[in-house]
Enzyme design. Sequence first.
Site, PDB file in Angstrom:
ATOM      1  N   GLU A  66       0.858  -1.197   0.000  1.00  0.00           N
ATOM      2  CA  GLU A  66       0.000   0.000   0.000  1.00  0.00           C
ATOM      3  C   GLU A  66       0.888   1.239   0.000  1.00  0.00           C
ATOM      4  O   GLU A  66       1.734   1.407   0.889  1.00  0.00           O
ATOM      5  CB  GLU A  66      -0.968   0.019   1.193  1.00  0.00           C
ATOM      6  CG  GLU A  66      -1.876   1.249   1.105  1.00  0.00           C
ATOM      7  CD  GLU A  66      -3.090   1.226   2.017  1.00  0.00           C
ATOM      8  OE1 GLU A  66      -3.488   0.146   2.476  1.00  0.00           O
ATOM      9  OE2 GLU A  66      -3.643   2.322   2.259  1.00  0.00           O
ATOM     10  N   GLU A  91       4.755   5.168   3.639  1.00  0.00           N
ATOM     11  CA  GLU A  91       4.166   6.492   3.945  1.00  0.00           C
ATOM     12  C   GLU A  91       5.291   7.395   4.431  1.00  0.00           C
ATOM     13  O   GLU A  91       6.179   6.949   5.160  1.00  0.00           O
ATOM     14  CB  GLU A  91       3.078   6.351   5.020  1.00  0.00           C
ATOM     15  CG  GLU A  91       2.425   7.643   5.489  1.00  0.00           C
ATOM     16  CD  GLU A  91       1.830   8.474   4.360  1.00  0.00           C
ATOM     17  OE1 GLU A  91       2.436   9.522   4.053  1.00  0.00           O
ATOM     18  OE2 GLU A  91       0.800   8.091   3.770  1.00  0.00           O
ATOM     19  N   ASP A 140      -2.394  12.091  -3.461  1.00  0.00           N
ATOM     20  CA  ASP A 140      -2.461  13.557  -3.561  1.00  0.00           C
ATOM     21  C   ASP A 140      -2.800  13.922  -5.008  1.00  0.00           C
ATOM     22  O   ASP A 140      -2.093  13.512  -5.923  1.00  0.00           O
ATOM     23  CB  ASP A 140      -1.110  14.166  -3.169  1.00  0.00           C
ATOM     24  CG  ASP A 140      -0.749  13.818  -1.726  1.00  0.00           C
ATOM     25  OD1 ASP A 140      -1.618  13.982  -0.846  1.00  0.00           O
ATOM     26  OD2 ASP A 140       0.386  13.370  -1.486  1.00  0.00           O
ATOM     27  N   LYS A 144      -3.437  21.144 -10.233  1.00  0.00           N
ATOM     28  CA  LYS A 144      -3.002  22.104 -11.265  1.00  0.00           C
ATOM     29  C   LYS A 144      -2.210  21.390 -12.358  1.00  0.00           C
ATOM     30  O   LYS A 144      -1.341  20.574 -12.049  1.00  0.00           O
ATOM     31  CB  LYS A 144      -2.121  23.188 -10.638  1.00  0.00           C
ATOM     32  CG  LYS A 144      -2.882  24.075  -9.691  1.00  0.00           C
ATOM     33  CD  LYS A 144      -2.030  25.212  -9.189  1.00  0.00           C
ATOM     34  CE  LYS A 144      -2.867  26.063  -8.252  1.00  0.00           C
ATOM     35  NZ  LYS A 144      -2.140  26.501  -7.084  1.00  0.00           N
ATOM     36  N   THR A 214     -10.867   4.257   3.728  1.00  0.00           N
ATOM     37  CA  THR A 214      -9.716   5.003   4.254  1.00  0.00           C
ATOM     38  C   THR A 214     -10.232   6.301   4.884  1.00  0.00           C
ATOM     39  O   THR A 214     -11.389   6.680   4.705  1.00  0.00           O
ATOM     40  CB  THR A 214      -8.719   5.357   3.132  1.00  0.00           C
ATOM     41  OG1 THR A 214      -9.254   6.426   2.351  1.00  0.00           O
ATOM     42  CG2 THR A 214      -8.415   4.164   2.244  1.00  0.00           C
ATOM     43  N   ARG A 215      -9.326   6.987   5.554  1.00  0.00           N
ATOM     44  CA  ARG A 215      -9.728   8.227   6.225  1.00  0.00           C
ATOM     45  C   ARG A 215     -10.173   9.276   5.191  1.00  0.00           C
ATOM     46  O   ARG A 215     -11.192   9.938   5.361  1.00  0.00           O
ATOM     47  CB  ARG A 215      -8.560   8.760   7.048  1.00  0.00           C
ATOM     48  CG  ARG A 215      -8.993   9.830   8.023  1.00  0.00           C
ATOM     49  CD  ARG A 215      -7.827  10.355   8.803  1.00  0.00           C
ATOM     50  NE  ARG A 215      -7.295   9.375   9.744  1.00  0.00           N
ATOM     51  CZ  ARG A 215      -6.236   9.607  10.528  1.00  0.00           C
ATOM     52  NH1 ARG A 215      -5.609  10.757  10.466  1.00  0.00           N
ATOM     53  NH2 ARG A 215      -5.807   8.695  11.372  1.00  0.00           N
TER      54      ARG A 215
HETATM   55  C1  LIG Z   1      -4.209  12.270   0.283  1.00  0.00           C
HETATM   56  S1  LIG Z   1      -3.313  11.223   1.344  1.00  0.00           S
HETATM   57  C2  LIG Z   1      -4.309   9.747   1.396  1.00  0.00           C
HETATM   58  C3  LIG Z   1      -3.975   8.867   2.561  1.00  0.00           C
HETATM   59  C4  LIG Z   1      -4.741   7.528   2.626  1.00  0.00           C
HETATM   60  N1  LIG Z   1      -4.419   6.669   1.526  1.00  0.00           N
HETATM   61  C5  LIG Z   1      -6.214   7.759   2.702  1.00  0.00           C
HETATM   62  O1  LIG Z   1      -6.904   7.467   1.702  1.00  0.00           O
HETATM   63  O2  LIG Z   1      -6.720   8.199   3.757  1.00  0.00           O
HETATM   64  C6  LIG Z   1      -1.945  10.712   0.313  1.00  0.00           C
HETATM   65  C7  LIG Z   1      -0.789  10.140   1.118  1.00  0.00           C
HETATM   66  O3  LIG Z   1       0.197   9.628   0.238  1.00  0.00           O
HETATM   67  C8  LIG Z   1       1.476   9.855   0.808  1.00  0.00           C
HETATM   68  N2  LIG Z   1       2.451   9.802  -0.295  1.00  0.00           N
HETATM   69  C9  LIG Z   1       2.505  10.618  -1.369  1.00  0.00           C
HETATM   70  N3  LIG Z   1       3.507  10.272  -2.180  1.00  0.00           N
HETATM   71  C10 LIG Z   1       4.111   9.199  -1.608  1.00  0.00           C
HETATM   72  C11 LIG Z   1       5.230   8.408  -1.960  1.00  0.00           C
HETATM   73  N4  LIG Z   1       5.924   8.674  -3.081  1.00  0.00           N
HETATM   74  N5  LIG Z   1       5.601   7.390  -1.147  1.00  0.00           N
HETATM   75  C12 LIG Z   1       4.888   7.140  -0.015  1.00  0.00           C
HETATM   76  N6  LIG Z   1       3.820   7.872   0.387  1.00  0.00           N
HETATM   77  C13 LIG Z   1       3.439   8.886  -0.398  1.00  0.00           C
HETATM   78  C14 LIG Z   1       1.342  11.236   1.432  1.00  0.00           C
HETATM   79  O4  LIG Z   1       2.294  11.440   2.465  1.00  0.00           O
HETATM   80  C15 LIG Z   1      -0.082  11.197   1.980  1.00  0.00           C
HETATM   81  O5  LIG Z   1      -0.124  10.790   3.332  1.00  0.00           O
END
Ligand SMILES: C[S@@+](CC[C@H](N)C(=O)[O-])C[C@H]1O[C@@H](n2cnc3c(N)ncnc32)[C@H](O)[C@@H]1O
Length: 243
Positions: A66, A91, A140, A144, A214-215
């Site tokens: 994940e 993460e 994320d 943009k 998920t959250r």
């Molecule tokens: C918008 S959050 C979603 C978190 C979770 N999956 C949820 O649905 O609640 C996106 C997460 O991806 C992590 N993330 C982004 N790019 C990543 C990478 N290259 N490797 C590991 N984690 C990453 C960010 O730190 C962030 O916590």
Amino acid sequence: LSDREDESTGRPGAPRFFGRRHGKKLRTSQRQTLDEGLPRLRIAAPERIFDPRSLFDFPVEQVWLEIGFGGGEHLAAQAAANPQVGLIGSEVFVNGIASLLRHVASRAVGNVRLWPDDVRQLLPFVAEASVARVFLLFPDPWPKQRHAERRFVGAANLDALARVMMDGAELRVASDDANYIAWSLEQLRAHPDFAERQDPPGVSDQPPDDWFATRYEQKARKVGRPCQYLRFWRTARSKAKSA
Ligand SMILES: C[S@@+](CC[C@H](N)C(=O)[O-])C[C@H]1O[C@@H](n2cnc3c(N)ncnc32)[C@H](O)[C@@H]1O
């Protein structure tokens, strides 16, 4: 991991990470969970290519990954529901890592290992065709256009995933951002190593049956933002290529 400093493994030539590594200062109990739990589950910075099954202290049937597990609710729930599978979570957000460790401890699951950093620094060391399922949930969105290169779904990361995924392995992507879903569909449909099926369909507004919210997904649903779920499969390697 410190909640103040950036302790990325910082390999030379490591890709730049654009998200947040730190949120609110950790409470003492979170700090303690991190200090005690992380060393037990953390994957040491690899020096060479390794078989991810070797990370677990029992013979796992499959390894799932994940990426960006956030608070870790989904990862911990999948680990509890699939004790025969070894789950790797990646993460960068320290507060999320502390949250996952709390979920892992409260569910007493022994099949989770952690890469507390950018997954792009781990993937090159994971053995080819060794991962049976990948989750990328609510990545994320970088809405943009000028930030499109920061979106996780893109040719380079799909190449890296395709290399570690076994033939027939599943990639699940979910988002509440319609543009990100359209973008991901375009990228996945253009990639020669991924294919969608008719049943289950490549894109749906319903999550798979074995899903745990998920959250971010819960937050999106609370404010009435529809979520979409993508399911793509790693195509079979040609015999000539894998020989
Ligand atoms: C918008 S959050 C979603 C978190 C979770 N999956 C949820 O649905 O609640 C996106 C997460 O991806 C992590 N993330 C982004 N790019 C990543 C990478 N290259 N490797 C590991 N984690 C990453 C960010 O730190 C962030 O916590």
